[in-house]
Design an enzyme around this catalytic site. Sequence first.
Site, short mmCIF file in Angstrom:
data_model
loop_
_atom_site.label_atom_id
_atom_site.label_comp_id
_atom_site.label_asym_id
_atom_site.label_seq_id
_atom_site.Cartn_x
_atom_site.Cartn_y
_atom_site.Cartn_z
N SER A 47 0.29 6.78 -6.56
CA SER A 47 -0.57 7.86 -6.21
C SER A 47 -0.34 8.86 -5.11
CB SER A 47 -1.99 7.17 -5.56
OG SER A 47 -1.46 6.61 -4.39
N HIS A 48 0.85 8.49 -4.46
CA HIS A 48 1.36 9.23 -3.18
C HIS A 48 2.91 9.87 -3.68
CE1 HIS A 48 -2.41 8.55 -1.88
NE2 HIS A 48 -2.20 9.51 -0.70
N GLU A 188 -5.86 7.04 -5.98
CA GLU A 188 -6.24 5.84 -7.17
C GLU A 188 -7.24 6.19 -8.20
OE1 GLU A 188 -4.38 3.57 -8.36
OE2 GLU A 188 -2.75 3.87 -6.87
P1 NDP Z 1 -2.93 -0.29 -1.26
O1 NDP Z 1 -4.29 -0.71 -1.57
O2 NDP Z 1 -1.99 -0.19 -2.68
O3 NDP Z 1 -2.46 -1.04 -0.33
C1 NDP Z 1 -1.18 -0.59 0.03
C2 NDP Z 1 -0.67 -1.71 1.12
O4 NDP Z 1 -1.07 -3.08 1.00
C3 NDP Z 1 0.90 -1.73 1.18
O5 NDP Z 1 1.26 -1.96 2.48
C4 NDP Z 1 1.39 -2.97 0.51
O6 NDP Z 1 2.44 -3.58 0.36
C5 NDP Z 1 0.07 -3.87 0.64
N1 NDP Z 1 -0.23 -4.91 -0.29
C6 NDP Z 1 -0.83 -4.54 -1.44
N2 NDP Z 1 -1.21 -5.63 -2.25
C7 NDP Z 1 -0.77 -6.57 -1.56
C8 NDP Z 1 -0.88 -7.97 -1.60
N3 NDP Z 1 -1.16 -8.62 -2.84
N4 NDP Z 1 -0.50 -8.88 -0.59
C9 NDP Z 1 0.07 -8.37 0.50
N5 NDP Z 1 0.25 -6.91 0.74
C10 NDP Z 1 -0.27 -6.19 -0.33
O7 NDP Z 1 -2.88 1.28 -0.47
P2 NDP Z 1 -3.79 2.50 -0.76
O8 NDP Z 1 -4.16 2.72 -2.31
O9 NDP Z 1 -5.10 1.99 -0.01
O10 NDP Z 1 -3.09 3.66 -0.13
C11 NDP Z 1 -2.07 4.32 -0.85
C12 NDP Z 1 -1.43 5.37 0.03
O11 NDP Z 1 -2.31 6.26 0.17
C13 NDP Z 1 -1.00 4.73 1.50
O12 NDP Z 1 0.30 5.27 1.61
C14 NDP Z 1 -1.66 5.90 2.27
O13 NDP Z 1 -1.12 6.27 3.31
C15 NDP Z 1 -2.22 7.05 1.35
N6 NDP Z 1 -3.20 7.78 1.93
C16 NDP Z 1 -3.16 8.93 2.46
C17 NDP Z 1 -4.29 9.56 2.98
C18 NDP Z 1 -4.19 10.79 3.91
O14 NDP Z 1 -4.84 11.23 4.28
N7 NDP Z 1 -2.90 11.20 4.00
C19 NDP Z 1 -5.39 8.92 2.90
C20 NDP Z 1 -5.74 7.84 2.29
C21 NDP Z 1 -4.60 7.27 1.70
P3 NDP Z 1 3.56 -3.07 -0.58
O15 NDP Z 1 3.79 -1.78 -0.21
O16 NDP Z 1 4.76 -3.99 -0.58
O17 NDP Z 1 3.14 -3.19 -1.92
O1 PYC Z 2 -5.51 9.14 -1.60
O2 PYC Z 2 -7.22 9.39 -0.30
C1 PYC Z 2 -6.02 9.71 -0.64
C2 PYC Z 2 -5.67 10.86 0.16
C3 PYC Z 2 -6.12 11.92 0.93
C4 PYC Z 2 -5.19 12.73 1.12
C5 PYC Z 2 -4.16 12.12 0.84
N1 PYC Z 2 -4.33 11.25 -0.02
#
Ligand code: NDP
Ligand code: PYC
Length: 337
Positions: A47-48, A188
């Site tokens: 997703s990123h 996602e």
């Molecule tokens: P996930 O729900 O996939 O969670 C990811 C984190 O949880 C990672 O650190 C991952 O480790 C860990 N993890 C996942 N599954 C397990 C497990 N079974 N046991 C232990 N640890 C686990 O991430 P999101 O979908 O919530 O977020 C994805 C990305 O989106 C992030 O990088 C976030 O910064 C980005 N984002 C950015 C935004 C923005 O405004 N810029 C807004 C929202 C999200 P591992 O990496 O080892 O899998």
């Molecule tokens: O996946 O929620 C998200 C997000 C927002 C900005 C960048 N990623």
Amino acid sequence: MDDRVRFSLDEVRELVASVLTRHGLAPAHVEACADVMTAGERDGGGSHGIFRLLMCMNSIRAGKVTLDAEPVVHDVAPGVVRVDAGGAFAPLAFRRGLPLLAKKAKAVGVAAMAVNDCCHFAALFPEVEAIAREGLVGFAFTPSHAWVAPAGGSRPLLGTNPIAFGWPRPGGDPFVFDFATSASARGEIELHRREARPTPPGWGVDPSGEPTTDADAIMAGAMLPFGGHKGSALSLMVELIAGPLIGDLTSVDSIAFDDGARGAPRGGELLLAIDPSRILGAAAGDHLARAEAIFDGVVSQGARLPSLRRYEARRRSLSEGALIPRKLVEEVRALLD
Ligand code: NDP
Ligand code: PYC
């Protein structure tokens, strides 16, 4: 059928950089943005990775991002750095501010960096990982767009508001976690919509507030925080500390600024860095061994440590490259026309 195309990481970076350059982004921003999207593909974060290019393009086409602003780093207090991103994408502002943040944390023990007036499309793990590679403990927070209802509500108010944390490990990659405070990142849900897949239950509600697994209905209704009231409170914390506390936009402000462009959230980011040796003095070093014992306690019972999947994916993709959906590759290549 696995309809994905294998790219080396150099090819990923080159493709992202060509598209951003073609659309007028200044070279230093191209490099910083291409690096974080390549890091997303490198670490298996679909997703990123390159997918974020579509959000960036929406920002560029709608004139919602400044293409050539040079970040200005302000040394505002012994433990505080402020970086004015000038309305540009966030990665270059972070890159420019990091040396002073690390220097201050090492000098006074704890330092904060407010990145203001940026467009944040990216994952946060590269930032906390870079802080941890300095031997510091790192935290990062940023609001996004108001897509998420508070627990118990059904109207979008909060952003997907990620929290990331980095902890140095002796002789190895830092311990890192990085996730949205919503049940899933918006990215996602977008991927589920593109692939016409139902989401897992609990990710969102439709416009009438009813639970749904239809990604389109969630995008029209509201996403939900993870963990009920707990994720909701953490998300509120992110709104506060990376919005009003640093004099920047909330997720509600950001989506109003976006005005339907579907671009990157606009606003600020708060980063914290702590130097353990300043807290522990002569006892510094012991904290690392004690942390390793906790990590051993996780893996020795068959549980998974956050970041291990990431580093495994990284080792694999550095030699084998990354697999990217063909449809996305075609869409991205069309941006070069
Ligand atoms: P996930 O729900 O996939 O969670 C990811 C984190 O949880 C990672 O650190 C991952 O480790 C860990 N993890 C996942 N599954 C397990 C497990 N079974 N046991 C232990 N640890 C686990 O991430 P999101 O979908 O919530 O977020 C994805 C990305 O989106 C992030 O990088 C976030 O910064 C980005 N984002 C950015 C935004 C923005 O405004 N810029 C807004 C929202 C999200 P591992 O990496 O080892 O899998
Ligand atoms: O996946 O929620 C998200 C997000 C927002 C900005 C960048 N990623």
